[in-house]
Scaffold this active site. Structure first.
Site, PDB file in Angstrom:
ATOM      1  N   HIS A  96     -29.158  39.320 -25.037  1.00  0.00           N
ATOM      2  CA  HIS A  96     -29.942  38.190 -25.289  1.00  0.00           C
ATOM      3  C   HIS A  96     -31.333  38.530 -24.596  1.00  0.00           C
ATOM      4  O   HIS A  96     -32.194  38.140 -25.421  1.00  0.00           O
ATOM      5  CB  HIS A  96     -29.530  36.926 -24.701  1.00  0.00           C
ATOM      6  CG  HIS A  96     -28.089  36.401 -25.557  1.00  0.00           C
ATOM      7  ND1 HIS A  96     -28.186  36.190 -26.880  1.00  0.00           N
ATOM      8  CD2 HIS A  96     -26.741  36.231 -25.031  1.00  0.00           C
ATOM      9  CE1 HIS A  96     -27.138  35.750 -27.094  1.00  0.00           C
ATOM     10  NE2 HIS A  96     -26.068  35.932 -26.130  1.00  0.00           N
ATOM     11  N   SER A 141     -23.358  30.855 -23.918  1.00  0.00           N
ATOM     12  CA  SER A 141     -22.738  32.334 -23.660  1.00  0.00           C
ATOM     13  C   SER A 141     -21.954  32.293 -22.514  1.00  0.00           C
ATOM     14  O   SER A 141     -22.440  31.871 -21.164  1.00  0.00           O
ATOM     15  CB  SER A 141     -23.927  33.150 -23.816  1.00  0.00           C
ATOM     16  OG  SER A 141     -24.659  33.134 -24.911  1.00  0.00           O
TER      17      SER A 141
END
Length: 234
Positions: free
Chosen positions: A213, A114
């Site tokens: 997340h 990410s």
């Protein structure tokens, strides 16, 4: 996509040819540290040949007998701005994890590669434009200031070093200078860790990607240096 990459999406009958949200996944033996490593590992696995990328220093060993051990989500996109706020990405990722676990029972690791999209803005605010409330003159340690002064060839004034650092990062090729990259790596990695772990908004991570997340039950496993070299990086 290739044998060791997958793309999953949610569709709706009203838009049969347009995905509402889609995610790309690489099936790997280990958690990837960069997009280049994803490319090398998936190519090596597809060809079932450890020498498929002889010019790379990345290990391409891949055990195909038990299937991939790790699924790395490296891109997720929503196509409909009107659905912002609807947790389609969350539902899709969880559904994909279930699907892959059924297909590969030995798969025990699910990770994302990410970005940290607001790190640059946070860093610039803290160093230069935060004013009395947000600016942090102690963000850089004395040792880091000295190293940056030497490598960036600037004055050691409390404001000159931050300005030189941000000017350096404005150059899209700064990481290609070995001496600069070697100096900036520990500084940026430390500050990125501080940003992700300590900077909060209402007890949640300040960074939107990290918040997404963590809310889905993930944890930060590692920080990667130069995982991608597109123009969207820092």
């Amino acid at each position: 996509l290739g044998k060791n990459r997958r793309c999953f999406a949610f569709f709706h009958p009203s838009l049969p040819n347009v995905p509402l949200v889609f995610v790309h996944v690489a099936l790997l033996p280990v958690i990837a540290e960069s997009m280049n490593q994803i490319d090398v590992l998936t190519a090596a696995a597809e060809n079932n040949d450890e020498s498929s990328s002889p010019s790379s220093s990345i290990s391409t060993s891949f055990d195909l007998d038990g299937g991939p051990a790790c699924a790395v989500f490296y891109s997720i996109n929503s196509t409909q701005s009107g659905l912002s706020g609807v947790e389609l990405g969350t539902f899709l990722i969880k559904r994909v994890c279930r699907e892959l676990k059924q297909e590969f029972p030995h798969m025990d690791t699910f990770a994302t590669l990410s970005p940290i999209p607001r790190f640059r803005k946070w860093l610039e605010t803290k160093l230069l434009h935060g004013g009395v409330k947000f600016q942090d003159n102690d963000l850089l340690t004395e040792g880091e200031r000295q190293d940056l002064t030497r490598v960036l060839e600037c004055g050691d004034d409390a404001r000159e070093v931050p300005r030189a650092l941000m000017t350096c990062l404005d150059d899209s090729n700064w990481y290609k200078n070995e001496s600069i990259a070697e100096c900036l790596r520990p500084v940026l990695m430390r500050l990125a860790a501080q940003y992700l772990v300590l900077e909060k908004h209402r007890s949640r991570p300040l960074d939107g990607v990290a918040k997404f997340h963590v809310r889905n039950g993930a944890e930060m496993f590692q920080l990667n240096w130069l995982p991608g070299t597109s123009r969207k990086r820092i």
